[in-house]
Design a protein around this motif. Structure first.
Motif, PDB file in Angstrom:
ATOM      1  N   ILE A 240      -1.263  -5.451   6.109  1.00  0.00           N
ATOM      2  CA  ILE A 240       0.073  -5.852   5.634  1.00  0.00           C
ATOM      3  C   ILE A 240       0.202  -5.635   4.129  1.00  0.00           C
ATOM      4  CG2 ILE A 240       1.672  -7.788   5.374  1.00  0.00           C
ATOM      5  CD1 ILE A 240       1.455  -6.556   8.232  1.00  0.00           C
ATOM      6  N   GLN A 241      -0.868  -5.887   3.378  1.00  0.00           N
ATOM      7  CA  GLN A 241      -0.788  -5.657   1.936  1.00  0.00           C
ATOM      8  C   GLN A 241      -0.577  -4.172   1.625  1.00  0.00           C
ATOM      9  OE1 GLN A 241      -0.724  -8.258  -0.490  1.00  0.00           O
ATOM     10  NE2 GLN A 241       0.218  -6.450  -1.428  1.00  0.00           N
ATOM     11  N   TYR A 247       5.489   0.621   1.322  1.00  0.00           N
ATOM     12  CA  TYR A 247       6.842   0.629   1.891  1.00  0.00           C
ATOM     13  C   TYR A 247       7.844  -0.165   1.062  1.00  0.00           C
ATOM     14  CZ  TYR A 247      10.447   0.628   5.525  1.00  0.00           C
ATOM     15  OH  TYR A 247      11.620   0.794   6.218  1.00  0.00           O
ATOM     16  N   ARG A 248       7.385  -1.244   0.447  1.00  0.00           N
ATOM     17  CA  ARG A 248       8.216  -2.106  -0.412  1.00  0.00           C
ATOM     18  C   ARG A 248       9.522  -2.530   0.269  1.00  0.00           C
ATOM     19  NH1 ARG A 248       7.175   1.618  -5.580  1.00  0.00           N
ATOM     20  NH2 ARG A 248       8.626   2.871  -4.380  1.00  0.00           N
ATOM     21  N   PRO A 249       9.427  -3.281   1.353  1.00  0.00           N
ATOM     22  CA  PRO A 249      10.640  -3.747   2.042  1.00  0.00           C
ATOM     23  C   PRO A 249      11.359  -4.808   1.232  1.00  0.00           C
ATOM     24  CG  PRO A 249       8.722  -4.834   2.962  1.00  0.00           C
ATOM     25  CD  PRO A 249       8.201  -3.810   1.983  1.00  0.00           C
ATOM     26  N   SER A 250      12.662  -4.918   1.447  1.00  0.00           N
ATOM     27  CA  SER A 250      13.413  -5.984   0.777  1.00  0.00           C
ATOM     28  C   SER A 250      13.700  -7.142   1.727  1.00  0.00           C
ATOM     29  CB  SER A 250      14.716  -5.448   0.191  1.00  0.00           C
ATOM     30  OG  SER A 250      15.497  -4.843   1.190  1.00  0.00           O
ATOM     31  N   PHE A 282       0.426 -15.984   4.965  1.00  0.00           N
ATOM     32  CA  PHE A 282       0.252 -14.787   4.136  1.00  0.00           C
ATOM     33  C   PHE A 282       1.586 -14.048   3.963  1.00  0.00           C
ATOM     34  CE2 PHE A 282      -0.805 -10.264   3.583  1.00  0.00           C
ATOM     35  CZ  PHE A 282      -1.634 -10.333   2.473  1.00  0.00           C
ATOM     36  N   VAL A 283       2.336 -13.910   5.054  1.00  0.00           N
ATOM     37  CA  VAL A 283       3.623 -13.209   4.975  1.00  0.00           C
ATOM     38  C   VAL A 283       4.615 -14.024   4.145  1.00  0.00           C
ATOM     39  CG1 VAL A 283       5.580 -12.335   6.317  1.00  0.00           C
ATOM     40  CG2 VAL A 283       3.246 -11.978   7.136  1.00  0.00           C
ATOM     41  N   VAL A 359      -8.319  -0.003  10.373  1.00  0.00           N
ATOM     42  CA  VAL A 359      -7.761  -0.193   9.032  1.00  0.00           C
ATOM     43  C   VAL A 359      -7.698   1.146   8.295  1.00  0.00           C
ATOM     44  CG1 VAL A 359      -8.083  -1.291   6.793  1.00  0.00           C
ATOM     45  CG2 VAL A 359      -8.466  -2.603   8.884  1.00  0.00           C
ATOM     46  N   LYS A 360      -8.745   1.955   8.424  1.00  0.00           N
ATOM     47  CA  LYS A 360      -8.763   3.259   7.757  1.00  0.00           C
ATOM     48  C   LYS A 360      -7.641   4.142   8.295  1.00  0.00           C
ATOM     49  CE  LYS A 360     -11.722   7.209   6.638  1.00  0.00           C
ATOM     50  NZ  LYS A 360     -10.699   8.220   6.957  1.00  0.00           N
ATOM     51  N   HIS A 361      -7.467   4.149   9.614  1.00  0.00           N
ATOM     52  CA  HIS A 361      -6.426   4.981  10.224  1.00  0.00           C
ATOM     53  C   HIS A 361      -5.037   4.575   9.722  1.00  0.00           C
ATOM     54  CE1 HIS A 361      -4.345   7.319  13.336  1.00  0.00           C
ATOM     55  NE2 HIS A 361      -3.586   6.253  13.519  1.00  0.00           N
ATOM     56  N   VAL A 362      -4.784   3.267   9.693  1.00  0.00           N
ATOM     57  CA  VAL A 362      -3.478   2.774   9.236  1.00  0.00           C
ATOM     58  C   VAL A 362      -3.251   3.133   7.771  1.00  0.00           C
ATOM     59  CG1 VAL A 362      -2.171   0.678   8.730  1.00  0.00           C
ATOM     60  CG2 VAL A 362      -3.310   0.917  10.944  1.00  0.00           C
ATOM     61  N   CYS A 363      -4.274   2.906   6.934  1.00  0.00           N
ATOM     62  CA  CYS A 363      -4.119   3.182   5.501  1.00  0.00           C
ATOM     63  C   CYS A 363      -3.974   4.682   5.236  1.00  0.00           C
ATOM     64  CB  CYS A 363      -5.297   2.599   4.730  1.00  0.00           C
ATOM     65  SG  CYS A 363      -5.286   0.785   4.728  1.00  0.00           S
ATOM     66  N   ASP A 364      -4.668   5.501   6.020  1.00  0.00           N
ATOM     67  CA  ASP A 364      -4.525   6.958   5.869  1.00  0.00           C
ATOM     68  C   ASP A 364      -3.104   7.391   6.200  1.00  0.00           C
ATOM     69  OD1 ASP A 364      -7.124   7.210   5.058  1.00  0.00           O
ATOM     70  OD2 ASP A 364      -7.879   7.970   6.975  1.00  0.00           O
TER      71      ASP A 364
END
Length: 430
Positions: A240-241, A247-250, A282-283, A359-364
């Motif tokens: 999520i971080q 993405y920087r959602p509003s 956290f969210v 985690v690696k797949h998502v961050c990539d």
């Protein structure tokens, strides 16, 4: 997050009265039990409490097909014989049964999510809570997985009137497939789903990444059975971080399905209420306008504990582990605590290597986004509803006798099925 955040909470006193059927695992009564705990812990005094707007067919048709919504309006258990063809067309039957008041039920939970979106858009609150919402499987033209109208999609469509980018996060044990499908081709909504992958579950493969303008804007985190608090939080927070950084959602919509708790009737994870709540906390601390919704959850007393605890986190109010006395007190035997020890029956099949790979797949994938997409905002369409006509409830008022009398006192509605967990697992999940 500082305690001066404004939290709006939506609850319709009728929403817990509906009954999917005697052997069906979905029990709307869980909403009444949750609300009772919220009141008796005094959490209502920390929030704006509203009897929510009820969504119209027109509201629902902003996403769903008109013939499907018209069917939901017309079909009843009494006239169902005349809708044989429609039942199969719209996937209504065993998993998604026709029950008394079906359209009213959809109207209540959808209207609350829609009103929450409008209040967030108009900066009337920082956080909006609708535990009756979060029905993430419903598709444009059919019901699916106990879900008939996709209140999440309808709320997000409303938020897109004001917000260039909306992030959807799903911690239900089942894949948020209906929401992902609705926004699969756009970069204005990023969907992130943490879920069980495999047999009997909605798929949600990590290689479902979106298409066309939405390529790389669908993220899936498929997990194996038995995942515990430590593993779940260790994967949730970095994913999520990273999403926030790229993405920087509003605005954020968080679906908090409680079937990811240990010992759920249809689940196979090993999360505690504290572990599940850690994701919500956290969210919340990301300090972005937030719509919080319910979802799955089939061990009624654990759902109520979880969502009550998460309400306390959202209003920044510590509450006692010893449950207050309520009209549902006996259902929390033998411990009568908010955080019981949930002894899991599942071994944790998630290895360190497997979780690191995800985690690696998502961050990539996130690195393949050029930047947070920008949207040229033109004239904003009118809000779906007029906030001047909304009724705020007195937090000091408890349920009236009339409302009490309207409750359906059906013993099976309260039954968690502790003695027939194995049989329940054969029912298709939500």
């Amino acid at each position: 997050m500082s305690s001066n955040k404004i939290v709006s909470y939506f609850y319709d006193s009728d929403v817990g009265n509906f009954h999917y059927g005697i052997n069906h695992p979905m029990k709307p009564m869980r909403l009444a039990i949750t609300h009772s705990l919220v009141l008796n812990y005094g959490l209502d005094k920390k929030m704006q409490v509203f009897r929510p707007y009820r969504a119209s067919a027109h509201d629902m048709c902003r996403f769903h097909a008109e013939d499907y919504i018209e069917f939901l309006q017309r079909v009843t258990p009494q006239n169902i014989q005349g809708f044989t063809k429609s039942l199969s067309t719209f996937n209504v039957g065993e998993d998604c049964p026709v029950f008394d008041g079906l359209f009213d039920f959809c109207s209540m939970y959808t209207g609350a999510s829609l009103e929450g979106a409008v209040k967030i858009n108009n900066e009337c609150c920082d956080i909006a809570i609708n535990w009756s919402g979060g029905l993430h499987h419903a598709k444009k033209t059919e019901a699916s997985g106990f879900c008939y109208v996709n209140d999440i999609v309808i709320a997000i469509l409303e938020m897109l009137k004001y917000h260039p980018r909306v992030l959807y996060i799903d911690i239900d044990i089942h894949h948020g497939d209906g929401v992902q499908e609705a926004f699969y081709l756009t970069d204005r909504v990023m969907t992130v789903s943490f879920h069980k992958y495999g047999n009997y579950f909605f798929p949600g493969d990590m290689y479902e990444i979106g298409a066309e303008s939405g390529r790389y804007y669908s993220l899936n985190v498929p997990l194996k059975e038995g995942i515990d608090d430590q593993n779940y939080v260790q994967i949730f927070k970095p994913v999520i971080q990273s999403v926030m950084d790229f993405y920087r959602p509003s605005a954020i919509v968080l679906q908090c399905g409680a079937d990811s708790l240990a010992n759920d009737r249809l689940g196979c994870f090993s999360l505690s209420t504290r572990g599940h709540g850690e994701c919500v906390k956290f969210v919340k601390e990301l300090n972005v306008p937030l719509l919080v919704l319910g979802g799955g959850g089939y061990k009624v007393r654990n759902v109520a504990r979880c969502w009550t605890y998460e309400t306390s986190l959202l209003v920044d109010e510590a509450i006692n582990n010893e449950l207050p006395y309520t009209e549902y007190f006996e259902y929390f035997a033998p411990d009568f605590t908010l955080h019981p020890e949930l002894v899991t029956r599942q071994d944790n099949a998630n290895t360190k290597q497997y979780l690191e790979l995800i985690v690696k797949h998502v961050c990539d994938n996130l690195k393949l986004l050029a930047h947070a997409p920008s949207v040229q905002m033109h004239d904003v369409p009118p809000d779906a509803l007029n906030l001047d006509n909304i009724e705020e409830l007195n937090p000091d008022e408890r349920m009236s006798q009339l409302e009490e009398d309207k409750r359906i006192d059906n013993a099976s509605e309260y039954y968690d099925g502790d003695n027939d967990v194995d049989n329940d697992m054969e029912i298709n999940e939500s």
